[in-house]
Design a protein around this motif. Structure first.
Motif, short mmCIF file in Angstrom:
data_model
loop_
_atom_site.label_atom_id
_atom_site.label_comp_id
_atom_site.label_asym_id
_atom_site.label_seq_id
_atom_site.Cartn_x
_atom_site.Cartn_y
_atom_site.Cartn_z
N TRP A 1 49.49 83.13 -24.82
CA TRP A 1 49.17 84.55 -24.86
C TRP A 1 49.33 85.07 -26.28
CZ3 TRP A 1 46.77 87.07 -21.17
CH2 TRP A 1 46.86 86.61 -19.85
N PHE A 2 48.39 85.94 -26.69
CA PHE A 2 48.43 86.63 -27.98
C PHE A 2 48.34 88.13 -27.75
CE2 PHE A 2 46.52 82.56 -29.30
CZ PHE A 2 47.24 82.28 -30.46
N TYR A 3 49.08 88.90 -28.54
CA TYR A 3 48.88 90.35 -28.58
C TYR A 3 47.62 90.60 -29.39
CZ TYR A 3 49.34 95.12 -30.27
OH TYR A 3 49.09 96.43 -30.59
N VAL A 4 46.71 91.45 -28.87
CA VAL A 4 45.46 91.74 -29.56
C VAL A 4 45.50 93.12 -30.20
CG1 VAL A 4 42.95 91.96 -29.33
CG2 VAL A 4 44.18 90.24 -27.99
N PRO B 1 55.88 82.07 -23.69
CA PRO B 1 55.94 83.03 -22.58
C PRO B 1 54.77 82.79 -21.63
CG PRO B 1 56.22 84.16 -24.69
CD PRO B 1 55.81 82.74 -24.99
N PRO B 2 55.06 82.63 -20.33
CA PRO B 2 53.99 82.32 -19.38
C PRO B 2 53.13 83.51 -18.97
CG PRO B 2 56.11 82.31 -18.28
CD PRO B 2 56.38 82.52 -19.74
N THR B 3 53.58 84.74 -19.25
CA THR B 3 52.81 85.92 -18.88
C THR B 3 52.69 86.86 -20.07
OG1 THR B 3 54.71 87.26 -18.20
CG2 THR B 3 53.73 85.81 -16.51
N ALA B 4 51.70 87.75 -19.98
CA ALA B 4 51.52 88.76 -21.03
C ALA B 4 52.74 89.68 -21.09
CB ALA B 4 50.25 89.56 -20.77
N GLU B 5 53.30 90.04 -19.94
CA GLU B 5 54.48 90.91 -19.95
C GLU B 5 55.66 90.24 -20.66
OE1 GLU B 5 57.72 93.26 -17.18
OE2 GLU B 5 55.89 92.55 -16.22
N GLN B 6 55.87 88.97 -20.40
CA GLN B 6 56.98 88.28 -21.08
C GLN B 6 56.73 88.18 -22.59
OE1 GLN B 6 56.99 84.94 -18.26
NE2 GLN B 6 59.18 85.32 -18.01
N LEU B 7 55.47 88.02 -22.97
CA LEU B 7 55.17 88.02 -24.41
C LEU B 7 55.46 89.40 -24.99
CD1 LEU B 7 54.20 86.82 -27.04
CD2 LEU B 7 51.86 87.41 -26.35
N MET B 8 55.05 90.46 -24.30
CA MET B 8 55.28 91.81 -24.80
C MET B 8 56.79 92.07 -24.94
SD MET B 8 56.27 95.15 -24.11
CE MET B 8 56.53 94.94 -22.38
N ARG B 9 57.57 91.67 -23.96
CA ARG B 9 59.03 91.86 -24.02
C ARG B 9 59.63 91.07 -25.20
NH1 ARG B 9 61.73 94.11 -19.91
NH2 ARG B 9 60.57 94.73 -18.06
N ARG C 1 44.81 85.16 -23.53
CA ARG C 1 45.34 83.79 -23.52
C ARG C 1 44.22 82.89 -24.04
NH1 ARG C 1 47.86 82.33 -18.18
NH2 ARG C 1 45.74 82.75 -17.49
N GLU C 2 44.53 82.24 -25.18
CA GLU C 2 43.55 81.39 -25.85
C GLU C 2 44.23 80.17 -26.44
OE1 GLU C 2 41.72 83.69 -28.94
OE2 GLU C 2 40.48 84.83 -27.54
N LEU D 1 54.02 87.48 -36.11
CA LEU D 1 52.74 87.01 -36.64
C LEU D 1 52.17 85.87 -35.81
CD1 LEU D 1 53.47 87.22 -40.46
CD2 LEU D 1 51.91 88.67 -39.14
N ALA D 2 53.01 84.95 -35.38
CA ALA D 2 52.55 83.80 -34.59
C ALA D 2 51.98 84.22 -33.24
CB ALA D 2 53.68 82.80 -34.38
N THR D 3 52.43 85.35 -32.71
CA THR D 3 51.99 85.80 -31.39
C THR D 3 50.95 86.91 -31.47
OG1 THR D 3 53.87 87.32 -31.24
CG2 THR D 3 54.15 85.12 -30.27
N TRP D 4 50.50 87.23 -32.68
CA TRP D 4 49.47 88.25 -32.89
C TRP D 4 48.13 87.53 -32.97
CZ3 TRP D 4 51.57 93.04 -35.49
CH2 TRP D 4 50.67 94.10 -35.40
#
Length: 152
Positions: free
Chosen positions: A141-144, A35-43, A129-130, A58-61
């Motif tokens: 992007w990772f959810y924190v 996902p190129p943006t935080a919003e797309q990751l959240m969705r 984003r790391e 887990l992979a995106t956390w």
């Protein structure tokens, strides 16, 4: 006369899972499909919760806040009902250069039902984003974590 298949809508509210969150979820180990943006990751994370896809969640956390216990209970009778994105902070700040372009916030309300009772989760999620060591250092992007503005 043949019946045409109607695409299944994406749980996040997009037109079709196959063209919305599906590619992110299916390709989460492919640097070209992040996902190129935080919003797309959240969705896509909301969609992964509806699909009970623990591997993607887990992979995106973010590794610093990732839980060690299971996050999806296969026996839980939870039914996700819908997602409303209230704001993506960077969108409100377009004219101002962000202090940290690798940090973003997304406010949303997710509705769900447990044991027949409707509930809502109102959260302001923080994303970073790391580089991801699992992807050879490619940034993603990772959810924190998140804050909960209300309990209603």
């Amino acid at each position: 006369m043949s019946k045409s298949k109607t695409p299944i809508g994406c749980p996040c509210g997009g037109a079709a899972l196959a063209t919305c969150c599906g590619p992110f979820i299916d390709g989460y180990l492919d640097p070209a499909k992040l996902p190129p943006t935080a919003e797309q990751l959240m969705r896509s994370r909301y969609t992964a919760f509806t699909l009970r896809n623990e591997a993607y969640l887990l992979a995106t956390w973010h590794p610093g806040t990732r839980p060690t216990d299971r996050i999806v209970d296969p026996d839980e009778t939870l039914q996700w009902l819908g997602l409303e994105v209230k704001s993506a902070l960077r969108l409100r700040q377009r004219k101002v250069e962000p202090a940290n372009p690798n940090e973003d916030f997304v406010e949303f309300v997710a509705r769900f039902r447990v044991a027949g009772k409707g509930q809502r989760l109102h959260e302001v999620s923080r994303f970073l984003r790391e580089p991801d060591p699992a992807l050879g250092g490619v940034s993603r992007w990772f959810y924190v974590d998140g804050e909960f503005p209300d309990k209603s």
